[in-house]
Design a protein around this motif. Structure first.
Motif, PDB file in Angstrom:
ATOM      1  N   ALA A  97      75.793  55.768  62.816  1.00  0.00           N
ATOM      2  CA  ALA A  97      75.962  57.062  62.054  1.00  0.00           C
ATOM      3  C   ALA A  97      75.550  58.233  62.965  1.00  0.00           C
ATOM      4  CB  ALA A  97      75.359  57.069  60.505  1.00  0.00           C
ATOM      5  N   LEU A  98      74.234  58.004  63.435  1.00  0.00           N
ATOM      6  CA  LEU A  98      73.740  59.143  64.325  1.00  0.00           C
ATOM      7  C   LEU A  98      74.740  59.682  65.248  1.00  0.00           C
ATOM      8  CD1 LEU A  98      69.900  58.473  64.623  1.00  0.00           C
ATOM      9  CD2 LEU A  98      70.958  60.811  63.569  1.00  0.00           C
ATOM     10  N   GLY A  99      75.403  58.499  65.920  1.00  0.00           N
ATOM     11  CA  GLY A  99      76.390  59.066  66.854  1.00  0.00           C
ATOM     12  C   GLY A  99      77.256  60.228  66.585  1.00  0.00           C
ATOM     13  N   ALA A 100      77.642  60.255  65.282  1.00  0.00           N
ATOM     14  CA  ALA A 100      78.558  61.348  64.693  1.00  0.00           C
ATOM     15  C   ALA A 100      77.684  62.836  64.955  1.00  0.00           C
ATOM     16  CB  ALA A 100      79.099  61.199  63.571  1.00  0.00           C
ATOM     17  N   ALA A 101      76.464  62.556  64.840  1.00  0.00           N
ATOM     18  CA  ALA A 101      75.784  63.999  64.551  1.00  0.00           C
ATOM     19  C   ALA A 101      75.123  64.396  66.023  1.00  0.00           C
ATOM     20  CB  ALA A 101      74.504  63.839  63.769  1.00  0.00           C
ATOM     21  N   LEU A 102      75.033  63.563  67.007  1.00  0.00           N
ATOM     22  CA  LEU A 102      74.476  63.664  68.364  1.00  0.00           C
ATOM     23  C   LEU A 102      75.439  64.202  69.458  1.00  0.00           C
ATOM     24  CD1 LEU A 102      71.813  60.938  68.511  1.00  0.00           C
ATOM     25  CD2 LEU A 102      71.426  63.285  67.706  1.00  0.00           C
ATOM     26  N   THR A 111      70.583  56.467  43.982  1.00  0.00           N
ATOM     27  CA  THR A 111      69.645  56.370  44.989  1.00  0.00           C
ATOM     28  C   THR A 111      69.378  55.009  45.662  1.00  0.00           C
ATOM     29  OG1 THR A 111      67.893  56.241  43.199  1.00  0.00           O
ATOM     30  CG2 THR A 111      68.341  58.355  43.969  1.00  0.00           C
ATOM     31  N   PRO A 112      68.968  54.956  46.649  1.00  0.00           N
ATOM     32  CA  PRO A 112      69.145  55.746  47.930  1.00  0.00           C
ATOM     33  C   PRO A 112      70.436  56.218  48.213  1.00  0.00           C
ATOM     34  CG  PRO A 112      68.728  53.672  48.734  1.00  0.00           C
ATOM     35  CD  PRO A 112      68.702  53.612  47.362  1.00  0.00           C
ATOM     36  N   THR A 113      70.549  57.509  48.514  1.00  0.00           N
ATOM     37  CA  THR A 113      71.524  58.150  49.164  1.00  0.00           C
ATOM     38  C   THR A 113      71.080  58.741  50.588  1.00  0.00           C
ATOM     39  OG1 THR A 113      73.058  58.525  47.357  1.00  0.00           O
ATOM     40  CG2 THR A 113      73.561  59.887  49.179  1.00  0.00           C
ATOM     41  N   THR A 114      71.686  58.482  51.609  1.00  0.00           N
ATOM     42  CA  THR A 114      71.406  59.184  52.808  1.00  0.00           C
ATOM     43  C   THR A 114      72.286  60.182  53.578  1.00  0.00           C
ATOM     44  OG1 THR A 114      70.059  57.153  53.446  1.00  0.00           O
ATOM     45  CG2 THR A 114      70.652  58.542  55.054  1.00  0.00           C
ATOM     46  N   LEU A 115      71.964  61.264  53.869  1.00  0.00           N
ATOM     47  CA  LEU A 115      73.139  62.261  54.534  1.00  0.00           C
ATOM     48  C   LEU A 115      72.513  62.161  55.987  1.00  0.00           C
ATOM     49  CD1 LEU A 115      73.147  65.032  51.911  1.00  0.00           C
ATOM     50  CD2 LEU A 115      74.449  63.126  52.204  1.00  0.00           C
ATOM     51  N   VAL A 116      73.276  62.330  56.863  1.00  0.00           N
ATOM     52  CA  VAL A 116      73.195  62.731  58.194  1.00  0.00           C
ATOM     53  C   VAL A 116      73.552  63.839  58.579  1.00  0.00           C
ATOM     54  CG1 VAL A 116      73.568  61.890  60.735  1.00  0.00           C
ATOM     55  CG2 VAL A 116      73.698  59.946  58.854  1.00  0.00           C
ATOM     56  N   LEU A 117      72.812  64.583  59.122  1.00  0.00           N
ATOM     57  CA  LEU A 117      72.991  66.130  59.518  1.00  0.00           C
ATOM     58  C   LEU A 117      72.944  66.394  61.012  1.00  0.00           C
ATOM     59  CD1 LEU A 117      70.659  67.947  56.940  1.00  0.00           C
ATOM     60  CD2 LEU A 117      72.669  67.000  56.601  1.00  0.00           C
ATOM     61  N   ASP A 118      73.696  67.256  61.410  1.00  0.00           N
ATOM     62  CA  ASP A 118      73.734  67.420  62.830  1.00  0.00           C
ATOM     63  C   ASP A 118      72.638  68.597  63.169  1.00  0.00           C
ATOM     64  OD1 ASP A 118      75.098  69.929  62.209  1.00  0.00           O
ATOM     65  OD2 ASP A 118      76.883  69.159  63.435  1.00  0.00           O
ATOM     66  N   ALA A 119      72.628  68.923  64.248  1.00  0.00           N
ATOM     67  CA  ALA A 119      71.605  69.999  64.710  1.00  0.00           C
ATOM     68  C   ALA A 119      71.801  71.308  63.878  1.00  0.00           C
ATOM     69  CB  ALA A 119      71.552  70.399  66.259  1.00  0.00           C
TER      70      ALA A 119
END
Length: 108
Positions: free
Chosen positions: A103-108, A75-83
């Motif tokens: 990193a958000l660019g991969a989800a949006l 911790t911390p570990t962050t996951l970026v989820l798409d919609a």
């Protein structure tokens, strides 16, 4: 545990909150983790800046089953989820705001 090549998806039941309309930043934290506090601030700031992005913090100790299933080792570990709740990025440690935005660019 899902393998690296398998698509991993999480939903509102898994993370205990609604997914963001466009993306979700899921943070795994622990009670005495100093970098977790800074990560919380960074992820909340980014979520507030980018419309449709939610930030959800999960207490790793309270959700050991999920932690084990996802292979969270620190911790911390962050996951970026798409919609759709698909994990598109993952990072351990305290992130920089610019890295989270990228990193958000991969989800949006």
């Amino acid at each position: 545990m899902p393998g690296r090549d398998e698509e991993v998806r999480l939903d509102a039941d898994d993370i205990g909150a609604e997914l963001g309309e466009r993306a979700t930043l899921v943070q795994f934290s622990s009670a005495f983790c100093q970098p977790c506090r800074a990560t919380r601030r960074t992820l909340a700031e980014v979520a507030a800046m980018v419309g449709g992005v939610a930030h959800v913090e999960i207490d790793a100790e309270a959700r050991l089953g999920l932690v084990r299933a996802l292979g969270i080792a620190a911790t911390p570990t962050t996951l970026v989820l798409d919609a759709r709740g698909r994990v598109v990025r993952r990072a351990a440690g305290q992130p920089r705001k610019a890295d989270v935005i990228a990193a958000l660019g991969a989800a949006l």
